[in-house]
Scaffold this motif. Sequence first.
Motif, short mmCIF file in Angstrom:
data_model
loop_
_atom_site.label_atom_id
_atom_site.label_comp_id
_atom_site.label_asym_id
_atom_site.label_seq_id
_atom_site.Cartn_x
_atom_site.Cartn_y
_atom_site.Cartn_z
N SER A 133 0.83 -1.20 0.00
CA SER A 133 0.00 0.00 0.00
C SER A 133 0.87 1.25 0.00
O SER A 133 1.97 1.26 0.56
CB SER A 133 -0.92 0.01 1.22
OG SER A 133 -1.60 1.25 1.35
N ARG A 134 0.34 2.32 -0.60
CA ARG A 134 1.00 3.62 -0.57
C ARG A 134 0.41 4.53 0.50
O ARG A 134 0.77 5.71 0.60
CB ARG A 134 0.90 4.28 -1.95
CG ARG A 134 1.73 3.60 -3.03
CD ARG A 134 1.61 4.30 -4.38
NE ARG A 134 2.61 3.84 -5.32
CZ ARG A 134 2.51 2.76 -6.08
NH1 ARG A 134 1.40 2.02 -5.98
NH2 ARG A 134 3.47 2.41 -6.91
N SER A 135 -0.49 4.02 1.31
CA SER A 135 -1.13 4.83 2.34
C SER A 135 -0.15 5.26 3.41
O SER A 135 0.81 4.55 3.74
CB SER A 135 -2.28 4.06 3.00
OG SER A 135 -3.39 3.97 2.14
N THR A 136 -0.44 6.42 4.01
CA THR A 136 0.35 6.93 5.12
C THR A 136 -0.20 6.41 6.43
O THR A 136 -1.38 6.64 6.75
CB THR A 136 0.32 8.47 5.14
OG1 THR A 136 0.61 8.98 3.85
CG2 THR A 136 1.32 9.01 6.15
N ASP A 137 0.62 5.71 7.21
CA ASP A 137 0.25 5.31 8.56
C ASP A 137 0.81 6.39 9.49
O ASP A 137 1.99 6.39 9.83
CB ASP A 137 0.83 3.95 8.91
CG ASP A 137 0.27 3.39 10.22
OD1 ASP A 137 0.13 4.19 11.17
OD2 ASP A 137 0.01 2.18 10.30
N LEU A 138 -0.03 7.35 9.86
CA LEU A 138 0.44 8.53 10.58
C LEU A 138 0.95 8.21 11.97
O LEU A 138 1.92 8.81 12.44
CB LEU A 138 -0.69 9.57 10.65
CG LEU A 138 -1.09 10.18 9.30
CD1 LEU A 138 -2.37 10.99 9.45
CD2 LEU A 138 0.03 11.07 8.77
N LYS A 139 0.32 7.25 12.65
CA LYS A 139 0.77 6.98 14.01
C LYS A 139 2.01 6.11 14.06
O LYS A 139 2.81 6.20 14.99
CB LYS A 139 -0.37 6.36 14.83
CG LYS A 139 -0.77 4.96 14.46
CD LYS A 139 -1.91 4.49 15.37
CE LYS A 139 -2.21 3.01 15.19
NZ LYS A 139 -2.65 2.71 13.81
N ALA A 140 2.22 5.27 13.04
CA ALA A 140 3.42 4.43 12.98
C ALA A 140 4.52 5.06 12.13
O ALA A 140 5.64 4.54 12.08
CB ALA A 140 3.07 3.05 12.42
N SER A 141 4.21 6.16 11.47
CA SER A 141 5.19 6.95 10.70
C SER A 141 5.86 6.17 9.58
O SER A 141 7.09 6.18 9.45
CB SER A 141 6.26 7.53 11.64
OG SER A 141 5.67 8.37 12.61
N PHE A 142 5.05 5.50 8.77
CA PHE A 142 5.60 4.88 7.56
C PHE A 142 4.56 4.94 6.45
O PHE A 142 3.37 5.17 6.68
CB PHE A 142 6.08 3.45 7.82
CG PHE A 142 4.98 2.44 8.03
CD1 PHE A 142 4.43 1.75 6.95
CD2 PHE A 142 4.50 2.16 9.30
CE1 PHE A 142 3.43 0.81 7.13
CE2 PHE A 142 3.50 1.22 9.49
CZ PHE A 142 2.96 0.54 8.41
N GLY A 143 5.03 4.71 5.22
CA GLY A 143 4.15 4.78 4.07
C GLY A 143 3.91 6.21 3.61
O GLY A 143 4.38 7.17 4.24
#
Length: 332
Positions: A133-143
Amino acid sequence: MIVIQKPGVLASVQDLGRHGHRQLGICPGGALDVLSLTLANRLVGNADGAAGLELTMGGCELRFEADTRIALTGDDFSATLDGVPLWPCWSVSVAAGQTLKLGGANAAGRKKAGLRSWLAVAGGIDVPPILGSRSTDLKASFGGHQGRALRKGDRLALGPSRLDEAQRTRRPLGLRGPDWGPEEDDAAITLRVLPGPEFEQFTLAARELLWGERWRITPQSNRMGSRLAGAELKRRRGGDMLSSGVIPGTIQVPPSGLPIILMGDAQTTGGYPRIGVVIRADLWKLAQAPLNGKLRLVQVDMAQSLAAWADQQRYLRQVAQGLATAGWPVAA
């Protein structure tokens, strides 16, 4: 290339989510309104899963450095392209150097006070995929773009477009999007809900309140969950619970008695009782519900939930057929 001149309250790269990794504690994330991102992608000839931008509460400004085509869906923040109004669910050609602006939450002329918009660009936002996935995982800080919300000066590359030059420069093309707004006289947005695993643990009065209250979405809400204010929901007996699996839409009730509806970035397990779950076909409405807006929760059964999902998929098929009839490329 897209240059972020003003990101607004919260802008991030999102696609349809990072699925299949819940056993590792990784949430699916992705666009909170999957329906809106799907429509935007189809309007620019992208595959449904192409990455776009999730724009929260408007107030953003983007400059395009290459000729392309865009579509904006979701809420109407009085968007303009070089000063020309751009309506939701319309696909338009963009020339290099043009600027897209979205007004803020108090922008003049807004018809509804929603929360988010989704921008699709022909070819999709080209960031490295992580775990599919290209989604941003804001709380884990990746993607997404460097694992974070977008900032002023960020530059986003675009993938190869499926549109030829004639399609890219075609006159504006639009469709009628689904109506997410209030359906009741009290301006409450209706969400259909299945009773949860711990539904029977709550008092009869609490179960009646769940359906009868007009819940207010508090400003403490975010991509992890919508926190509700209203009547206190009491359990018949207290006591701790073992942690168990939760999914987007799960309605947890913490010790305060005030429900939290989990969203795409929520944790994968939780220890609060699950009084209900918002059906999948209605999660897009929750993504649009504004802060301090009202919700009305309506009980449905599994058959009604599946029928609602089938209706939504039928609508998407009709959109695909309509675009194909108009000579537009549609790639699921």
